[in-house]
Design an enzyme around this catalytic site. Structure first.
Site, mmCIF file in Angstrom:
data_model
loop_
_atom_site.group_PDB
_atom_site.id
_atom_site.type_symbol
_atom_site.label_atom_id
_atom_site.label_comp_id
_atom_site.label_asym_id
_atom_site.label_seq_id
_atom_site.Cartn_x
_atom_site.Cartn_y
_atom_site.Cartn_z
ATOM 1 N N ASN A 62 23.439 -1.774 -37.074
ATOM 2 C CA ASN A 62 22.562 -2.198 -35.993
ATOM 3 C C ASN A 62 21.186 -1.622 -36.289
ATOM 4 O O ASN A 62 20.952 -0.426 -36.118
ATOM 5 C CB ASN A 62 23.092 -1.685 -34.657
ATOM 6 C CG ASN A 62 22.181 -2.022 -33.489
ATOM 7 O OD1 ASN A 62 21.130 -2.646 -33.665
ATOM 8 N ND2 ASN A 62 22.563 -1.599 -32.298
ATOM 9 N N TYR A 163 8.553 -13.368 -29.396
ATOM 10 C CA TYR A 163 8.690 -13.591 -30.835
ATOM 11 C C TYR A 163 7.339 -13.500 -31.548
ATOM 12 O O TYR A 163 7.208 -12.837 -32.582
ATOM 13 C CB TYR A 163 9.326 -14.958 -31.073
ATOM 14 C CG TYR A 163 9.663 -15.258 -32.513
ATOM 15 C CD1 TYR A 163 10.777 -14.686 -33.123
ATOM 16 C CD2 TYR A 163 8.883 -16.138 -33.262
ATOM 17 C CE1 TYR A 163 11.088 -14.971 -34.440
ATOM 18 C CE2 TYR A 163 9.190 -16.431 -34.576
ATOM 19 C CZ TYR A 163 10.301 -15.854 -35.162
ATOM 20 O OH TYR A 163 10.608 -16.138 -36.479
ATOM 21 N N ALA A 165 4.611 -11.975 -30.604
ATOM 22 C CA ALA A 165 4.094 -10.607 -30.586
ATOM 23 C C ALA A 165 4.748 -9.747 -31.655
ATOM 24 O O ALA A 165 4.083 -8.965 -32.348
ATOM 25 C CB ALA A 165 4.319 -9.984 -29.205
ATOM 26 N N LYS A 167 6.230 -10.790 -34.467
ATOM 27 C CA LYS A 167 5.897 -11.248 -35.812
ATOM 28 C C LYS A 167 4.449 -10.904 -36.181
ATOM 29 O O LYS A 167 4.125 -10.709 -37.355
ATOM 30 C CB LYS A 167 6.174 -12.742 -35.946
ATOM 31 C CG LYS A 167 7.661 -13.077 -35.950
ATOM 32 C CD LYS A 167 8.406 -12.320 -37.049
ATOM 33 C CE LYS A 167 9.862 -12.719 -37.134
ATOM 34 N NZ LYS A 167 10.583 -12.027 -38.234
#
Length: 253
Positions: A62, A163, A165, A167
């Site tokens: 994880n 997403y 933000a 990336k």
């Protein structure tokens, strides 16, 4: 750095882009450590990629858990003896509009869980894996290379506050790490893909694919092999660092 006989760690390596890039590197003579959340899936991919003289192992981890990441990278170092490259590919999407208003009433909001889950995997996971790989590479005699997978959506995209933000953050790490780690002969690059043909896109409705392709000047999805070719270019070009390659068929969002 030539990929042959080098050791690469690929996160999100059990399927999709991760598995495709791993297959390409293995075909070029690289040894591969695959990291994913499910041991059975990552073992299955590892068994497919393993060939004579090529070591491929799977690790359940994880990547949002600091202790698990530290332990996993220590295992990889023990099993392979070194780490030459890391591909920070693992990521998730939990799309949704920031707010939803219907007939003058607020009917929905992006939940904190939607936000936090994407931040945890895409941003924190990339940070933790990059940190551990860099710590190992810095103590080796010939450095290494880290490649972060960003997205064309890093510039901002409707329905992807979380997403986009993350990336964008992943892309900024490329520049920051390249400047910090050059002293250790560690290069850092990034790839910002657009729409790539994977199991995820195969599950989309044909009309949704058709609508999305209207924004792609080349008029088609990218191929996993094209993504892998871009990765190999970054790895093998020793003067490439601190930059992002947009592999998006000409899309601008």
């Amino acid at each position: 750095m030539k990929v042959q006989d080098k050791v690469f760690v690929i996160t999100g390596g059990a399927r999709g882009l991760g598995a495709g890039m791993a297959a390409h590197l293995a075909s070029q003579g690289s040894h591969i450590a695959l990291i994913d959340i499910d041991q059975a899936s990552v073992d299955k991919t590892a068994s497919v990629l393993s060939t004579n003289g090529i070591l491929v192992k799977g690790y359940e981890c994880n990547i949002t858990d600091e202790a698990e990441v530290e332990t996993t990278f220590a295992k990889i170092k023990h099993d392979f003896g070194r780490i030459d490259g890391l591909v920070n590919n693992a990521g998730i999407m939990r799309d949704g509009m920031l707010i939803k208003v219907k007939e003058g009433e607020l009917v929905g909001k992006m939940s904190l869980q939607q936000w936090q889950s994407v931040v945890d995997v895409n941003l924190t996971g990339t940070f933790l894996c990059g940190r551990e790989a860099a710590a190992i590479m810095a103590l080796q005699d010939d450095g290494g290379v880290i490649v972060n997978v960003s997205s064309v959506s890093r510039a901002g995209n409707m329905g992807q506050t979380n997403y986009s933000a993350t990336k964008a953050g992943v892309a900024s790490m490329v520049v920051t790490w390249a400047r910090e780690l050059a002293r250790f002969n560690i290069r850092v690059g990034g790839i910002a893909p657009g729409l790539i043909a994977t199991e995820m896109t195969a599950q989309m409705k044909p009309e949704a694919i058709e609508r999305l392709l209207k924004s792609v000047p080349l008029g088609r999805l990218g191929e996993v092999d094209e993504m892998a070719h871009t990765l190999q270019y970054i790895v093998e070009n020793d003067y490439f660092t601190g930059r992002i390659i947009e592999m998006d068929g000409g899309v601008r969002v």
